[in-house]
Design a protein around this motif. Structure first.
Motif, PDB file in Angstrom:
ATOM      1  N   TRP A  43      -6.166 -10.229   1.067  1.00 42.34           N
ATOM      2  CA  TRP A  43      -5.813 -11.155  -0.005  1.00 42.34           C
ATOM      3  C   TRP A  43      -4.309 -11.319  -0.202  1.00 42.34           C
ATOM      4  O   TRP A  43      -3.836 -12.360  -0.631  1.00 42.34           O
ATOM      5  CB  TRP A  43      -6.467 -10.719  -1.322  1.00 42.34           C
ATOM      6  CG  TRP A  43      -5.921  -9.418  -1.854  1.00 42.34           C
ATOM      7  CD1 TRP A  43      -6.366  -8.158  -1.569  1.00 42.34           C
ATOM      8  CD2 TRP A  43      -4.813  -9.260  -2.746  1.00 42.34           C
ATOM      9  NE1 TRP A  43      -5.601  -7.232  -2.218  1.00 42.34           N
ATOM     10  CE2 TRP A  43      -4.646  -7.869  -2.960  1.00 42.34           C
ATOM     11  CE3 TRP A  43      -3.957 -10.149  -3.396  1.00 42.34           C
ATOM     12  CZ2 TRP A  43      -3.659  -7.351  -3.781  1.00 42.34           C
ATOM     13  CZ3 TRP A  43      -2.959  -9.629  -4.211  1.00 42.34           C
ATOM     14  CH2 TRP A  43      -2.825  -8.243  -4.405  1.00 42.34           C
ATOM     15  N   ASN A  44      -3.522 -10.306   0.116  1.00 43.36           N
ATOM     16  CA  ASN A  44      -2.082 -10.387  -0.121  1.00 43.36           C
ATOM     17  C   ASN A  44      -1.270 -10.734   1.127  1.00 43.36           C
ATOM     18  O   ASN A  44      -0.054 -10.880   1.043  1.00 43.36           O
ATOM     19  CB  ASN A  44      -1.560  -9.109  -0.761  1.00 43.36           C
ATOM     20  CG  ASN A  44      -1.990  -7.866  -0.033  1.00 43.36           C
ATOM     21  OD1 ASN A  44      -2.653  -7.941   0.992  1.00 43.36           O
ATOM     22  ND2 ASN A  44      -1.629  -6.724  -0.568  1.00 43.36           N
ATOM     23  N   THR A  45      -1.911 -10.898   2.255  1.00 48.48           N
ATOM     24  CA  THR A  45      -1.201 -11.253   3.487  1.00 48.48           C
ATOM     25  C   THR A  45      -0.470 -12.591   3.378  1.00 48.48           C
ATOM     26  O   THR A  45       0.713 -12.668   3.741  1.00 48.48           O
ATOM     27  CB  THR A  45      -2.168 -11.256   4.688  1.00 48.48           C
ATOM     28  OG1 THR A  45      -2.675  -9.937   4.876  1.00 48.48           O
ATOM     29  CG2 THR A  45      -1.477 -11.724   5.952  1.00 48.48           C
ATOM     30  N   PRO A  46      -1.104 -13.653   2.881  1.00 45.70           N
ATOM     31  CA  PRO A  46      -0.362 -14.923   2.777  1.00 45.70           C
ATOM     32  C   PRO A  46       0.884 -14.824   1.897  1.00 45.70           C
ATOM     33  O   PRO A  46       1.922 -15.397   2.228  1.00 45.70           O
ATOM     34  CB  PRO A  46      -1.386 -15.892   2.179  1.00 45.70           C
ATOM     35  CG  PRO A  46      -2.706 -15.332   2.560  1.00 45.70           C
ATOM     36  CD  PRO A  46      -2.517 -13.834   2.538  1.00 45.70           C
ATOM     37  N   PHE A  47       0.792 -14.098   0.800  1.00 41.15           N
ATOM     38  CA  PHE A  47       1.943 -13.983  -0.105  1.00 41.15           C
ATOM     39  C   PHE A  47       3.107 -13.271   0.556  1.00 41.15           C
ATOM     40  O   PHE A  47       4.237 -13.780   0.579  1.00 41.15           O
ATOM     41  CB  PHE A  47       1.527 -13.255  -1.390  1.00 41.15           C
ATOM     42  CG  PHE A  47       2.683 -12.949  -2.300  1.00 41.15           C
ATOM     43  CD1 PHE A  47       3.281 -13.959  -3.046  1.00 41.15           C
ATOM     44  CD2 PHE A  47       3.198 -11.667  -2.392  1.00 41.15           C
ATOM     45  CE1 PHE A  47       4.367 -13.688  -3.874  1.00 41.15           C
ATOM     46  CE2 PHE A  47       4.272 -11.390  -3.213  1.00 41.15           C
ATOM     47  CZ  PHE A  47       4.856 -12.404  -3.957  1.00 41.15           C
ATOM     48  N   THR A 103      10.758  -4.370  14.670  1.00 39.19           N
ATOM     49  CA  THR A 103      10.612  -3.640  13.414  1.00 39.19           C
ATOM     50  C   THR A 103       9.230  -3.870  12.814  1.00 39.19           C
ATOM     51  O   THR A 103       8.561  -2.924  12.386  1.00 39.19           O
ATOM     52  CB  THR A 103      11.704  -4.084  12.411  1.00 39.19           C
ATOM     53  OG1 THR A 103      12.984  -3.855  13.002  1.00 39.19           O
ATOM     54  CG2 THR A 103      11.590  -3.335  11.109  1.00 39.19           C
ATOM     55  N   PHE A 104       8.797  -5.131  12.788  1.00 34.83           N
ATOM     56  CA  PHE A 104       7.467  -5.417  12.248  1.00 34.83           C
ATOM     57  C   PHE A 104       6.358  -4.917  13.163  1.00 34.83           C
ATOM     58  O   PHE A 104       5.278  -4.553  12.691  1.00 34.83           O
ATOM     59  CB  PHE A 104       7.316  -6.909  11.959  1.00 34.83           C
ATOM     60  CG  PHE A 104       7.844  -7.291  10.615  1.00 34.83           C
ATOM     61  CD1 PHE A 104       7.053  -7.214   9.491  1.00 34.83           C
ATOM     62  CD2 PHE A 104       9.156  -7.708  10.465  1.00 34.83           C
ATOM     63  CE1 PHE A 104       7.537  -7.536   8.243  1.00 34.83           C
ATOM     64  CE2 PHE A 104       9.659  -8.041   9.222  1.00 34.83           C
ATOM     65  CZ  PHE A 104       8.848  -7.954   8.105  1.00 34.83           C
ATOM     66  N   ALA A 105       6.595  -4.900  14.464  1.00 36.22           N
ATOM     67  CA  ALA A 105       5.596  -4.373  15.390  1.00 36.22           C
ATOM     68  C   ALA A 105       5.330  -2.891  15.134  1.00 36.22           C
ATOM     69  O   ALA A 105       4.233  -2.395  15.409  1.00 36.22           O
ATOM     70  CB  ALA A 105       6.044  -4.591  16.836  1.00 36.22           C
ATOM     71  N   ALA A 106       6.305  -2.194  14.576  1.00 37.33           N
ATOM     72  CA  ALA A 106       6.113  -0.775  14.251  1.00 37.33           C
ATOM     73  C   ALA A 106       5.078  -0.586  13.146  1.00 37.33           C
ATOM     74  O   ALA A 106       4.548   0.511  12.973  1.00 37.33           O
ATOM     75  CB  ALA A 106       7.444  -0.152  13.843  1.00 37.33           C
ATOM     76  N   GLU A 117      -1.639  -7.364   9.411  1.00 36.42           N
ATOM     77  CA  GLU A 117      -1.700  -8.819   9.299  1.00 36.42           C
ATOM     78  C   GLU A 117      -0.347  -9.421   8.942  1.00 36.42           C
ATOM     79  O   GLU A 117       0.039 -10.449   9.504  1.00 36.42           O
ATOM     80  CB  GLU A 117      -2.755  -9.213   8.271  1.00 36.42           C
ATOM     81  CG  GLU A 117      -4.157  -8.872   8.727  1.00 36.42           C
ATOM     82  CD  GLU A 117      -5.191  -8.993   7.627  1.00 36.42           C
ATOM     83  OE1 GLU A 117      -4.868  -9.543   6.547  1.00 36.42           O
ATOM     84  OE2 GLU A 117      -6.329  -8.544   7.835  1.00 36.42           O
ATOM     85  N   VAL A 118       0.380  -8.803   8.033  1.00 34.39           N
ATOM     86  CA  VAL A 118       1.709  -9.304   7.678  1.00 34.39           C
ATOM     87  C   VAL A 118       2.635  -9.194   8.885  1.00 34.39           C
ATOM     88  O   VAL A 118       3.384 -10.128   9.188  1.00 34.39           O
ATOM     89  CB  VAL A 118       2.290  -8.557   6.455  1.00 34.39           C
ATOM     90  CG1 VAL A 118       3.759  -8.893   6.252  1.00 34.39           C
ATOM     91  CG2 VAL A 118       1.497  -8.875   5.207  1.00 34.39           C
ATOM     92  N   ALA A 119       2.581  -8.075   9.583  1.00 34.41           N
ATOM     93  CA  ALA A 119       3.428  -7.884  10.765  1.00 34.41           C
ATOM     94  C   ALA A 119       3.124  -8.943  11.814  1.00 34.41           C
ATOM     95  O   ALA A 119       4.054  -9.556  12.367  1.00 34.41           O
ATOM     96  CB  ALA A 119       3.217  -6.491  11.335  1.00 34.41           C
ATOM     97  N   MET A 120       1.856  -9.190  12.071  1.00 36.95           N
ATOM     98  CA  MET A 120       1.496 -10.185  13.085  1.00 36.95           C
ATOM     99  C   MET A 120       1.927 -11.592  12.666  1.00 36.95           C
ATOM    100  O   MET A 120       2.420 -12.363  13.482  1.00 36.95           O
ATOM    101  CB  MET A 120      -0.006 -10.139  13.369  1.00 36.95           C
ATOM    102  CG  MET A 120      -0.410  -8.922  14.146  1.00 36.95           C
ATOM    103  SD  MET A 120      -2.172  -8.655  14.475  1.00 36.95           S
ATOM    104  CE  MET A 120      -2.938 -10.205  14.321  1.00 36.95           C
TER     105      MET A 120
END
Length: 126
Positions: A43-47, A103-106, A117-120
């Motif tokens: 639910w919070n991934t889009p935000f 950094t996000f891939a970590a 999901e946010v990282a991807m």
């Protein structure tokens, strides 16, 4: 508006950033279905993805527009000016995007669906 000295350019910048956000979120939704076997994003991934991608995109766009304004408008057409501005800052932006993607891939091995999901989404958006 202050940097570009235009009312229309910021609208184009925000429009392109929103298009990149929606595209990366859509691609991520498909990937989550294929690889994580989930029918919906957290639910919070889009935000969180919106905050990260728009903040980064505005930052990079400000760099680009600053360089664009520095190029002599009497010597070059607008298309040539944007081409030269992209050539000047391209390596900086691409290297920053690669570092930030790493950094996000970590976050992906964390096993926490929202972080994955946010990282991807951010990696795809970059």
């Amino acid at each position: 508006i202050l940097i570009t000295h235009s009312l229309l350019q910021p609208v184009y910048i925000l429009g392109s950033l929103l298009l990149a956000y929606i595209s990366s979120l859509s691609i991520n939704h498909w990937l989550v279905g294929v690889f994580m076997h989930r029918s919906m994003l957290a639910w919070n991934t889009p935000f969180f993805s919106f905050i990260m991608l728009i903040a980064l995109g505005v930052d990079y766009s400000i760099f680009l527009m600053t360089r664009y304004r520095e190029i002599d408008e009497n010597k070059y057409l607008p298309g040539e000016r944007i081409y030269y501005a992209c050539a000047i800052i391209g390596t900086v932006v691409i290297s920053a995007a690669i570092i930030l993607s790493g950094t996000f891939a970590a976050l992906i091995p964390s096993g926490i669906p929202t972080l994955i999901e946010v990282a991807m989404t951010v990696i795809i958006g970059l």
